[in-house]
Design a protein around this motif. Structure first.
Motif, short mmCIF file in Angstrom:
data_model
loop_
_atom_site.label_atom_id
_atom_site.label_comp_id
_atom_site.label_asym_id
_atom_site.label_seq_id
_atom_site.Cartn_x
_atom_site.Cartn_y
_atom_site.Cartn_z
N VAL A 8 0.86 -1.18 0.00
CA VAL A 8 0.00 0.00 0.00
C VAL A 8 0.89 1.23 0.00
O VAL A 8 1.52 1.56 1.00
CB VAL A 8 -0.92 0.03 1.25
CG1 VAL A 8 -1.94 1.15 1.11
CG2 VAL A 8 -1.59 -1.32 1.46
N GLU A 9 0.97 1.88 -1.13
CA GLU A 9 1.91 3.00 -1.30
C GLU A 9 1.42 3.86 -2.44
O GLU A 9 1.23 3.37 -3.55
CB GLU A 9 3.32 2.42 -1.58
CG GLU A 9 4.35 3.42 -2.04
CD GLU A 9 4.59 4.53 -1.03
OE1 GLU A 9 4.13 5.66 -1.29
OE2 GLU A 9 5.23 4.25 0.00
N ASP A 10 1.19 5.15 -2.17
CA ASP A 10 0.63 6.00 -3.22
C ASP A 10 1.67 6.58 -4.16
O ASP A 10 1.32 7.14 -5.20
CB ASP A 10 -0.22 7.13 -2.59
CG ASP A 10 0.58 8.02 -1.68
OD1 ASP A 10 1.35 7.46 -0.85
OD2 ASP A 10 0.46 9.24 -1.76
N GLU A 11 2.96 6.48 -3.79
CA GLU A 11 3.98 6.88 -4.76
C GLU A 11 4.12 5.71 -5.72
O GLU A 11 4.72 4.68 -5.40
CB GLU A 11 5.31 7.14 -4.06
CG GLU A 11 5.31 8.40 -3.21
CD GLU A 11 6.49 8.44 -2.24
OE1 GLU A 11 7.64 8.28 -2.72
OE2 GLU A 11 6.27 8.59 -1.05
N GLU A 12 3.54 5.87 -6.90
CA GLU A 12 3.39 4.71 -7.79
C GLU A 12 4.72 4.11 -8.22
O GLU A 12 4.83 2.89 -8.35
CB GLU A 12 2.54 5.10 -9.01
CG GLU A 12 1.12 5.48 -8.59
CD GLU A 12 0.16 5.64 -9.75
OE1 GLU A 12 0.49 5.17 -10.86
OE2 GLU A 12 -0.91 6.25 -9.54
N LEU A 52 2.73 -1.04 4.49
CA LEU A 52 1.74 0.03 4.56
C LEU A 52 2.38 1.39 4.75
O LEU A 52 2.99 1.66 5.78
CB LEU A 52 0.79 -0.29 5.74
CG LEU A 52 -0.37 0.63 6.03
CD1 LEU A 52 -1.33 0.71 4.84
CD2 LEU A 52 -1.11 0.15 7.27
N ASP A 53 2.23 2.23 3.76
CA ASP A 53 2.69 3.62 3.85
C ASP A 53 1.74 4.34 4.81
O ASP A 53 0.58 3.97 4.97
CB ASP A 53 2.62 4.25 2.45
CG ASP A 53 3.18 5.66 2.44
OD1 ASP A 53 4.06 5.97 3.25
OD2 ASP A 53 2.71 6.46 1.60
N ILE A 54 2.25 5.37 5.48
CA ILE A 54 1.39 6.09 6.43
C ILE A 54 0.62 7.22 5.76
O ILE A 54 -0.59 7.35 5.90
CB ILE A 54 2.20 6.60 7.64
CG1 ILE A 54 2.64 5.39 8.48
CG2 ILE A 54 1.35 7.55 8.49
CD1 ILE A 54 3.32 5.73 9.77
N MET A 55 1.34 8.06 5.01
CA MET A 55 0.67 9.18 4.34
C MET A 55 0.03 8.67 3.04
O MET A 55 0.72 8.44 2.05
CB MET A 55 1.68 10.28 4.01
CG MET A 55 2.30 10.92 5.23
SD MET A 55 1.09 11.78 6.26
CE MET A 55 0.80 13.22 5.23
N LEU A 56 -1.28 8.49 3.09
CA LEU A 56 -2.01 7.92 1.95
C LEU A 56 -3.27 8.72 1.68
O LEU A 56 -3.86 9.27 2.60
CB LEU A 56 -2.46 6.49 2.29
CG LEU A 56 -1.43 5.38 2.37
CD1 LEU A 56 -2.08 4.16 2.98
CD2 LEU A 56 -0.89 5.06 0.99
N THR A 101 12.01 3.17 7.57
CA THR A 101 12.01 4.60 7.26
C THR A 101 12.40 4.82 5.81
O THR A 101 13.36 4.24 5.32
CB THR A 101 13.01 5.32 8.18
OG1 THR A 101 12.70 4.98 9.53
CG2 THR A 101 12.90 6.81 8.03
N LYS A 102 11.61 5.66 5.15
CA LYS A 102 11.93 6.02 3.77
C LYS A 102 12.92 7.17 3.76
O LYS A 102 12.82 8.06 4.60
CB LYS A 102 10.65 6.46 3.04
CG LYS A 102 9.68 5.31 2.85
CD LYS A 102 8.64 5.63 1.79
CE LYS A 102 7.48 6.42 2.38
NZ LYS A 102 6.39 6.62 1.40
N PRO A 103 13.88 7.24 2.87
CA PRO A 103 14.15 6.22 1.84
C PRO A 103 14.88 5.02 2.45
O PRO A 103 15.64 5.18 3.39
CB PRO A 103 15.06 6.95 0.86
CG PRO A 103 15.77 7.95 1.70
CD PRO A 103 14.82 8.37 2.78
CA CA Z 1 2.64 8.39 0.76
#
Ligand code: CA
Length: 238
Positions: A8-12, A52-56, A101-103
């Motif tokens: 689940v990640e909105d950065e495609e 799971l990404d947090i900011m979605l 943690t990203k990146p």
């Molecule tokens: Ca995001």
């Protein structure tokens, strides 16, 4: 077929990259860009692990995690932004098994995926199947108890919250009582054989464990063997 992972990640681009790497490792992957869709999918589907990404958009990752815990708990690794300490704490409180943690380096992510799946009794990707022998479930040291099945550590009945790696580290030490384990051995157990990085990460995890157990309960469970590594002695100082 390998374990089924929901990404689940909105950065495609990132989602696609993670998907490719996971598929390459033999996992089955479903990816989704929106929190609400992720929740629906996770409830309907049968996933072994969720990244799971947090900011979605739709619903943020922490909320997805909370709702999922209430209806269909699934091992989840959170993807958090750098320095979002509160996210990490809230995430672990909400039931995430780990966070990254990203990146991040993809090897690090893959190692954590393997650890999370192993801890939750799932097969890893292709080529790693089989050989899951019946192992002991519970290890004790005095009043400190570790249950693998329940993924839980207690001290005198009090639950101690550990991250996945702290848990693995403690499990490794407790299951090898009276054997001094080198940093390299611990590193392989805790971070995976192909971990690339500093071995002093082990000292960091030891420090975390000591602050949560030794310091918290005024005992000396984990002993340092200078120049060699660490050991938990069965006749240790309680
Ligand atoms: Ca995001």
């Amino acid at each position: 077929m390998g374990a089924h992972v929901l990404v689940v990640e909105d950065e495609e681009k990132l989602a696609r990259f993670v998907e490719l790497e996971l598929v390459h490792e033999g996992y089955e992957v479903t990816k989704v860009y929106d929190g609400r869709e992720a929740l629906d999918l996770a409830i309907q589907g049968d996933f072994d692990l969720i990244l799971l990404d947090i900011m979605l958009p739709g619903l943020n990752g922490l909320e997805v995690l909370r709702r999922l815990q209430g209806s269909k708990p699934t091992p989840t690794i959170l993807l958090t932004a750098r320095d979002a300490v509160m996210d990490k704490v809230s995430g672990l409180d909400a039931g995430a098994v780990d966070y990254i943690t990203k990146p991040f380096a993809i090897e690090e992510l893959l190692a954590r995926v393997r650890v999370a799946l192993k801890l939750h009794g799932k097969e890893a990707g292709r080529g790693m199947a089989g050989g899951e022998q019946a192992e002991e479930d519970e290890y004790t040291w005095g009043v400190c108890k570790l249950s693998k099945k329940r993924h839980m550590v207690t001290y005198d009945g009090h639950e101690i919250t550990l991250t996945n790696r702290e848990f693995l580290m403690l499990e490794t030490l407790l299951s090898n009582q009276d054997i001094v384990l080198s940093r390299d051995t611990l590193l392989e157990k805790v971070c995976g054989y192909d971990y690339i990085g500093e071995t002093n990460v082990i000292d960091v995890y030891i420090r975390y464990l000591r602050s949560k157990i030794d310091d918290a309960y005024n005992v000396k469970m984990i002993q340092t063997v200078r120049g060699v590594g660490y050991v938990i002695k069965s006749e240790g100082e309680v």
